[in-house]
Design an enzyme around this catalytic site. Structure first.
Site, PDB file in Angstrom:
ATOM      1  N   GLU A 134      38.501  86.854  47.532  1.00 58.04           N
ATOM      2  CA  GLU A 134      37.092  87.127  47.297  1.00 58.04           C
ATOM      3  C   GLU A 134      36.225  85.990  47.836  1.00 58.04           C
ATOM      4  O   GLU A 134      36.561  84.826  47.688  1.00 58.04           O
ATOM      5  CB  GLU A 134      36.818  87.300  45.802  1.00 58.04           C
ATOM      6  CG  GLU A 134      37.559  88.461  45.161  1.00 58.04           C
ATOM      7  CD  GLU A 134      37.077  89.816  45.642  1.00 58.04           C
ATOM      8  OE1 GLU A 134      35.999  89.868  46.277  1.00 58.04           O
ATOM      9  OE2 GLU A 134      37.765  90.815  45.380  1.00 58.04           O
ATOM     10  N   ARG A 153      32.074  98.162  32.756  1.00 58.80           N
ATOM     11  CA  ARG A 153      32.148  99.632  32.687  1.00 58.80           C
ATOM     12  C   ARG A 153      33.003 100.072  31.512  1.00 58.80           C
ATOM     13  O   ARG A 153      32.780 101.153  30.931  1.00 58.80           O
ATOM     14  CB  ARG A 153      32.729 100.168  33.999  1.00 58.80           C
ATOM     15  CG  ARG A 153      32.834 101.691  34.064  1.00 58.80           C
ATOM     16  CD  ARG A 153      33.369 102.134  35.419  1.00 58.80           C
ATOM     17  NE  ARG A 153      34.658 101.551  35.739  1.00 58.80           N
ATOM     18  CZ  ARG A 153      35.831 102.039  35.306  1.00 58.80           C
ATOM     19  NH1 ARG A 153      35.867 103.114  34.517  1.00 58.80           N
ATOM     20  NH2 ARG A 153      36.957 101.455  35.670  1.00 58.80           N
ATOM     21  N   CYS A 201      37.413  89.723  36.029  1.00 56.38           N
ATOM     22  CA  CYS A 201      37.840  89.013  37.236  1.00 56.38           C
ATOM     23  C   CYS A 201      36.677  88.220  37.846  1.00 56.38           C
ATOM     24  O   CYS A 201      36.811  87.039  38.163  1.00 56.38           O
ATOM     25  CB  CYS A 201      38.385  90.000  38.272  1.00 56.38           C
ATOM     26  SG  CYS A 201      39.999  90.693  37.859  1.00 56.38           S
ATOM     27  N   HIS A 249      42.112  89.200  44.626  1.00 59.63           N
ATOM     28  CA  HIS A 249      42.481  90.476  44.034  1.00 59.63           C
ATOM     29  C   HIS A 249      43.738  91.017  44.711  1.00 59.63           C
ATOM     30  O   HIS A 249      43.905  90.874  45.925  1.00 59.63           O
ATOM     31  CB  HIS A 249      41.349  91.500  44.190  1.00 59.63           C
ATOM     32  CG  HIS A 249      40.440  91.557  43.007  1.00 59.63           C
ATOM     33  ND1 HIS A 249      39.078  91.319  43.091  1.00 59.63           N
ATOM     34  CD2 HIS A 249      40.690  91.826  41.698  1.00 59.63           C
ATOM     35  CE1 HIS A 249      38.536  91.453  41.886  1.00 59.63           C
ATOM     36  NE2 HIS A 249      39.485  91.775  41.026  1.00 59.63           N
TER      37      HIS A 249
END
Length: 211
Positions: A80, A90, A143, A165
């Site tokens: 990332e 979510r 994360c 990831h």
């Protein structure tokens, strides 16, 4: 002796395993140095993950911090490039917390860019035969919070930190989900560590997106 802190996550969202935690455990089992490797499996909890990571950095003063986590649906290993100062969950974390539109650190910067050589890492993993690419979104779940916290807790001049990831492991991926063998994921993380330790300046090639 240089120190590397490598973290993965426990299972979440009903999964029985988490390939990030399984992969960092395998890296630890196979590690032969010469650097000191500290491995930790973080809880998938906003509060505890952030506090644990901060404590690990303060305790071990690592030269390199690589946190890892699962990105279900991705086909390869994806370092990332940026973490945003936002928690927008979510689903609830494993402690039942579900922050919405909240900062990882109130008053902190809008984002932190990684200090890992993400392009060099992606190229090295791909050269070794595993799919890899630079990602520009670590999401808004635990994360991303871990990545932001790590970068917020380190000295950019003396420590390199970031997040990678990984996809599902083929051994236990949900049906229809892209995956890689766990051994390939662990090998990719070892390459990421070695590249970060050995490469002073990141590679320069186009790795952006148009969407």
């Amino acid at each position: 002796m240089r120190t590397v802190l490598l973290t993965g996550f426990e299972p979440f969202a009903g999964d029985a395993t988490n390939p990030s935690g399984d992969a960092v455990a395998r890296v630890a089992e196979e590690w032969d140095g010469p650097e000191r490797l500290v491995v930790e499996i973080l809880p998938v909890e906003f509060d505890r993950a952030g506090r644990t990571l901060t404590e690990l950095i303060a305790t071990h003063h690592p030269d390199v911090i690589i946190a890892t986590g699962l990105a279900g649906g991705r086909t390869g290993i994806t370092p990332e490039r940026v973490a945003i100062n936002l928690m927008d969950a979510r689903i609830p974390d494993n402690a039942g917390a579900q922050p919405v539109d909240m900062p990882s650190r109130p008053g902190g910067p809008a984002a932190h860019f990684t200090t890992l050589p993400v392009k060099a890492i992606s190229a090295a993993i791909a050269d070794a035969g595993a799919p890899a690419s630079v990602s520009y979104s670590a999401g808004t779940f635990v994360c991303n919070h871990a990545m932001f916290t790590a970068l917020d807790s380190t000295d950019r001049e003396s420590q390199r930190a970031g997040f990678i990831h990984v996809p599902y492991a083929s051994e236990n991926a949900p049906e229809g989900q892209p995956s890689l063998p766990l051994a390939d994921i662990a090998r990719g993380l070892r390459i990421a560590i070695r590249t970060t330790l050995d490469v002073e300046t990141d590679a320069a090639y186009a790795a952006g997106t148009i969407s």
